[in-house]
Design an enzyme around this catalytic site. Structure first.
Site, short mmCIF file in Angstrom:
data_model
loop_
_atom_site.label_atom_id
_atom_site.label_comp_id
_atom_site.label_asym_id
_atom_site.label_seq_id
_atom_site.Cartn_x
_atom_site.Cartn_y
_atom_site.Cartn_z
N CYS A 1 54.09 112.50 41.11
CA CYS A 1 53.16 112.48 42.24
C CYS A 1 51.76 112.63 41.64
CB CYS A 1 53.49 113.58 43.24
SG CYS A 1 52.90 115.17 42.72
N LYS B 1 55.39 125.97 54.92
CA LYS B 1 55.95 124.63 54.61
C LYS B 1 56.96 124.76 53.48
CE LYS B 1 53.57 121.74 51.80
NZ LYS B 1 54.33 121.31 50.60
N ASN B 2 56.58 125.46 52.40
CA ASN B 2 57.44 125.47 51.21
C ASN B 2 58.64 126.39 51.35
OD1 ASN B 2 55.77 123.58 50.16
ND2 ASN B 2 54.68 124.97 48.77
N ARG C 1 56.07 115.99 37.15
CA ARG C 1 56.97 116.84 37.93
C ARG C 1 58.43 116.43 37.78
NH1 ARG C 1 54.33 118.00 43.64
NH2 ARG C 1 55.79 119.73 43.57
N ASP D 1 48.58 126.50 44.18
CA ASP D 1 48.31 125.82 45.45
C ASP D 1 47.03 126.30 46.12
OD1 ASP D 1 51.80 125.49 46.50
OD2 ASP D 1 50.58 124.49 44.98
N ARG E 1 50.30 116.75 55.72
CA ARG E 1 51.58 117.16 55.14
C ARG E 1 51.72 118.69 55.17
NH1 ARG E 1 53.10 114.60 49.55
NH2 ARG E 1 54.83 115.98 50.07
#
Ligand code: EPZ
Length: 422
Positions: A118, A22-23, A123, A309, A401
């Protein structure tokens, strides 16, 4: 809002395919803005964040088609005609800020909504903005937007010293520097595999980049970039997450496509906890070495350190380890929201600021729990797999997500898990 129901206590055995990162995909997609020619990304993950980035690019007038069930993204900004990235889309996903550097570099102007904070922290994006200013951009922060302009001759190469490691700021600066006039040096750059993947894709497009994977990136700007086809690197966070499944339940799971070089520090902590990780022809095979899990200490760091993460996920494992584990979260200021939910399942966790102390208990018990952010949600799923009885995790839109078809991948290994439409 969907929920996921798990009946825990079963060993997992089988194979889980690991998707594209994803990233990595979220920073590769904005690269299309740097050229008029088509950029095709293969091995793309099928996730709501990717759909959000697709919508953002389309809102700018770029073409962004999702083919082969979402595994191929066909992108082109040949007809890009809008340099305003709207709050309505940006607020859904912070990575939207990554269109700023490419728009400035290619079109000399950009209006991008500030992403806002968030759940896991404020952030800010100050490092992104300082890097672009160093390259000559003038930035006016007004009504929640960054109004950015490049000098008339375009962005200029610069030496940029990041005060601390930022993945996103490194990505924004790297994207912009490919078309800047002259040489850009990024010092204290992030070393994440997603940045290595971005550099390899940009090089395929004609960029001149050296040093990816180290703390110093050197980019010689070029006049134009061409199109390319690039495979998205495998997702090291999804990989680490699924490596924890057999660690938590017992049994043996092979993570297909997994590579040890992507999860070095994480695998070292698993080894210390008594989990065996074996490299096979198809990926990484994971199982408990002798039935028990030892308590271990974890400190999150930028790559190649232990990834933030995967902090929530390994906490789920340590809830039933033998002994006391101390987890230090050094990257984000509020990334222990999974702890109170794990405590509802019987975990013993004390949180003081950026440190969580976990005292292992023999078993967790199923309970209704709530997902608060992407990685916290999958931590609760992992805990539920090992817990006695039924767990229902609500607000799993967080999960969608970053994890495709999690119920399918886990039930394929023997988990009793189902999605309840809500
Ligand atoms: C990326 O976020 C990832 N997201 C995050 O993954 C990941 O947790 C993070 O890197 C760290 O590895 C994507 O790649 C889309 P940072 P990013 O800039 O780039 C502060 C997930 O779960 N900071 O490395 O936003 C920041 O607040 C997500 O997939 C500033 O102060 O992370 C944080 O405390 C969550 N000013 C620290 O630096 C800035 O300008 C590291 O942030 C930028 C960052």
């Amino acid at each position: 809002m969907d929920s996921i129901r798990v009946l825990g206590g079963r060993e997992l055995n089988g194979r889980i395919p690991i998707a594209g990162a994803k990233n990595a995909c979220l920073t590769l997609m904005p690269a299309t803005i740097l050229t008029d020619e088509p950029l095709t990304l293969t091995n793309a993950p099928r996730l709501s964040d990717i759909r959000t980035m697709t919508k953002l690019l389309q809102s700018l007038g770029a073409e962004a088609a999702s083919l082969q069930g979402g595994q191929v993204l066909a992108l082109s900004s040949h007809d890009l005609n809008n340099l305003h990235a709207d709050y309505e889309i940006v607020r859904k996903m912070r990575a939207s800020i990554l269109v700023l550097g490419p728009m400035l570099a290619r079109h000399g102007r950009a209006e991008v909504s500030l992403p806002g904070g968030c759940a896991i922290g404020a952030r800010p994006v100050d490092l992104h903005l300082k890097a672009l200013e160093a390259m000559g951009a003038t930035l006016d922060l007004r009504d929640g937007y960054v109004h950015a302009k490049a000098p008339s001759g375009g962005l200029k190469g610069a030496v940029i010293d990041f005060p601390f490691v930022s993945v996103g700021a490194t990505e924004n600066a790297l994207l912009a520097a490919t078309l800047a006039k002259g040489t850009t040096v990024l010092n204290n750059a992030a070393r994440e595999p997603e940045i290595v993947d971005l550099a390899q894709c940009l090089r395929r497009m004609g960029a001149h980049i050296e040093g990816e994977g180290t703390s110093t990136l050197t980019i010689e700007g070029v006049d134009r970039l061409g199109g390319a086809t690039h495979p998205v690197v495998v997702d090291r966070i999804e990989l680490g997450t699924y490596m924890l499944a057999p660690a938590i339940t017992g049994g043996t799971v092979e993570c297909l496509g997994g590579r040890l070089d992507l999860v070095g520090a994480f695998a070292e902590r698993l080894d210390a906890a008594g989990i065996a990780v074996e490299t096979t022809d198809e990926g990484l095979k994971v199982s408990r070495r002798n039935g028990r899990v030892n308590a271990v200490n974890v400190t999150t760091q930028p790559f190649p350190g232990f990834p933030t993460d995967l902090q929530a996920q390994i906490m789920a494992l340590l809830c039933t380890a033998d002994g006391i584990s101390v987890l230090e979260e050094k990257i984000f200021e509020n990334r222990f929201m999974h702890a109170p939910e794990l405590m509802r399942m019987g975990a013993r966790i004390e949180v003081h600021g950026g440190t969580a102390t976990v005292t292992g208990v023999p078993r967790l018990r199923g309970a209704p729990v709530m997902a608060t952010d992407l990685r916290a949600s999958v931590s609760l799923i992992l805990a539920a797999l090992a817990a006695e009885g039924e767990t229902v995790v609500s607000r799993v839109y967080h999960l969608d997500r970053g994890y495709e078809r999690v119920e399918e991948k886990l039930s394929g290994c023997g988990a009793v898990i189902e999605r309840i439409a809500g």
